[in-house]
Design an enzyme around this catalytic site. Sequence first.
Site, PDB file in Angstrom:
ATOM      1  N   PHE A  96       6.408  -0.871   0.504  1.00 22.72           N
ATOM      2  CA  PHE A  96       5.550  -1.958   0.983  1.00 22.72           C
ATOM      3  C   PHE A  96       5.346  -1.782   2.481  1.00 22.72           C
ATOM      4  O   PHE A  96       6.301  -1.856   3.259  1.00 22.72           O
ATOM      5  CB  PHE A  96       6.218  -3.296   0.683  1.00 22.72           C
ATOM      6  CG  PHE A  96       5.414  -4.519   1.048  1.00 22.72           C
ATOM      7  CD1 PHE A  96       4.333  -4.906   0.276  1.00 22.72           C
ATOM      8  CD2 PHE A  96       5.761  -5.301   2.132  1.00 22.72           C
ATOM      9  CE1 PHE A  96       3.615  -6.052   0.584  1.00 22.72           C
ATOM     10  CE2 PHE A  96       5.048  -6.452   2.452  1.00 22.72           C
ATOM     11  CZ  PHE A  96       3.970  -6.828   1.680  1.00 22.72           C
ATOM     12  N   THR A 143      10.648   0.526   4.481  1.00 19.97           N
ATOM     13  CA  THR A 143      11.751   0.849   3.582  1.00 19.97           C
ATOM     14  C   THR A 143      11.289   1.774   2.455  1.00 19.97           C
ATOM     15  O   THR A 143      10.262   1.547   1.832  1.00 19.97           O
ATOM     16  CB  THR A 143      12.333  -0.441   2.976  1.00 19.97           C
ATOM     17  OG1 THR A 143      12.802  -1.277   4.029  1.00 19.97           O
ATOM     18  CG2 THR A 143      13.486  -0.130   2.036  1.00 19.97           C
ATOM     19  N   HIS A 169      40.996  -9.182   9.183  1.00 23.30           N
ATOM     20  CA  HIS A 169      41.554  -7.829   9.216  1.00 23.30           C
ATOM     21  C   HIS A 169      42.130  -7.473  10.588  1.00 23.30           C
ATOM     22  O   HIS A 169      42.830  -6.457  10.716  1.00 23.30           O
ATOM     23  CB  HIS A 169      40.478  -6.803   8.841  1.00 23.30           C
ATOM     24  CG  HIS A 169      40.236  -6.662   7.375  1.00 23.30           C
ATOM     25  ND1 HIS A 169      39.587  -7.624   6.628  1.00 23.30           N
ATOM     26  CD2 HIS A 169      40.555  -5.658   6.502  1.00 23.30           C
ATOM     27  CE1 HIS A 169      39.500  -7.215   5.363  1.00 23.30           C
ATOM     28  NE2 HIS A 169      40.084  -6.035   5.260  1.00 23.30           N
ATOM     29  N   GLY A 170      41.831  -8.256  11.611  1.00 27.18           N
ATOM     30  CA  GLY A 170      42.318  -7.952  12.950  1.00 27.18           C
ATOM     31  C   GLY A 170      41.774  -6.624  13.445  1.00 27.18           C
ATOM     32  O   GLY A 170      40.615  -6.286  13.213  1.00 27.18           O
ATOM     33  N   GLU A 176      12.252  -9.461   5.208  1.00 30.87           N
ATOM     34  CA  GLU A 176      11.680 -10.518   4.350  1.00 30.87           C
ATOM     35  C   GLU A 176      11.450 -11.813   5.145  1.00 30.87           C
ATOM     36  O   GLU A 176      11.442 -12.903   4.594  1.00 30.87           O
ATOM     37  CB  GLU A 176      12.584 -10.799   3.142  1.00 30.87           C
ATOM     38  CG  GLU A 176      12.923  -9.589   2.299  1.00 30.87           C
ATOM     39  CD  GLU A 176      11.818  -9.186   1.349  1.00 30.87           C
ATOM     40  OE1 GLU A 176      10.791  -9.895   1.298  1.00 30.87           O
ATOM     41  OE2 GLU A 176      11.971  -8.161   0.670  1.00 30.87           O
TER      42      GLU A 176
END
Length: 386
Positions: free
Chosen positions: A122, A157, A343-344, A368
Site C-alpha cells: 500500500f 511496507t 528485567h533491570g 495506520e
Amino acid sequence: MALDSESFSILLDTIRRFIQERLVPAENHVEEYDEVPQDIVEEMKELGLFGLSIPEEYGGIGLSMSQECQVAFELGRTALAFRSVFGTNVGIGSQGILMDGTPAQKHEILPRVASGELIMSFALTEPDAGSDAAALKTRAEADGDEYVLNGTKRFITNAPRAGAFTLMARTGGPGASGVSAFIIPAALPGLRLGKTDKKMGQRGTKTCDVILENVRVPASAIIGGVPGQGFKTAMKVLDRGRLHISAVSCGIAQRILHESTAYARERKQFGKAIGEFQLIQAMLADSQAEMLAGWSLVQDVSRRFDLKPPHMSDPEISMQASCTKLFCTEMVGRVADRGVQIHGGAGYINEYKVERFYRDVRLLRLYEGTTQIQQLIIGRELLKSH
C-alpha cells in the site's frame, strides 16, 4: 463474511501451534539476519495466512473483522516481522480492491493475493505527505486512455517483496477529492525501489521508497474505474487496519507480560524472587489490567465493525476504531517499558527478548495513523455528534 465457529476454532488452534513450534524458535534468526526464512513464508502460504480477510469466492478464508482480530492477537505473541510478511495482503494492500474494485479487478488480483503468489503493498505516504495524506504530490496525468505517474512514496511496507502496489496519486486538483487509487505492477518500466530502510526495530520487516518516473498504466488500473475516489478508499481501508494493529498490540503486550512474569519468578535479589516484591507485582498488575482493557475494547469494536453494512464507511465506527488504536498502541508502549524495568539491566541487553520487543512496539504508535491523528479524528467526531 465469517468462517463458521467450528472451522475457525480449528484454524486458530493450528495458528497457535504454528506460532509456538515454528515462529517463536525462529525469532533469534530474524533478529540476527534481518529476514524471515523462506521456508516459513511458504508454510504461511500453505496455512492460508495471506488470504485471511479475503472472501472464499476469491480463494481466501473469509474471516470477519472480529475473527481476524483474534488471529492478529495470536500473531502478536511472536516477533512482529512474521505478521508483516503477509500483513499487507490481509489488510491495506487488498482491502481497497475488495471494497471498491471492479469485478474484473477483484477476480484478476484477489485470488493471487490470497494464495501469496502476489504480494500487495500500500503506497500512500510520501516525503512531504504522511499524516496529511490528502496533500500527496505524486501525480497521474491522463494521456489518452493511459495515465503517466511521477513521484516518490516513502516507508512503504513490503515494497521490496511486492509484485504490485495499491498506490495513491493525484489525478485532479488539490485536496482529498483529487486523489485516485491505482493498481500498479512492480515490474513496470520507470518504477524503481530505493534502498531498504534500516529501522529502530522490527527487524525482518522490509520498507523502502518507491520511485515512479513516467510510469504508464491504463485507465483501467484505477480501483473501481472512477477517478477521485482514492482518498475515500484509503480511509475505509485504514478503519480495518487500525483494529488489526490494535489486536496485534494486545498480543505483543501479552507476550511481554509473559516474559516479564517468568523473569520475576526466576530472578533473585535480597534472597528471594523479585516477583515477591510488591513494586514488581504492581508493574505486572498494571500491565495485565491495561492489556485486558485493550483486548476488551478490540473485541467490542470489531464486533460493531462486523455489524455495519459491508464496504460502507461509518463515522461512529471510524471514531471507535481510532479510540481502539490510540489506547492499545499507547498501552503496549507502557507494558514494554515496564517489561524492561522489571528485567533491570538485563532488560537493556539484546539476549533478553524484552529489549527487542520494546523497540518493535514503538512503531505501532506511528503507522495506520499516529496517536495524534487518532486524537484529531476522535475529537472532531465528538464535536460533530454532541
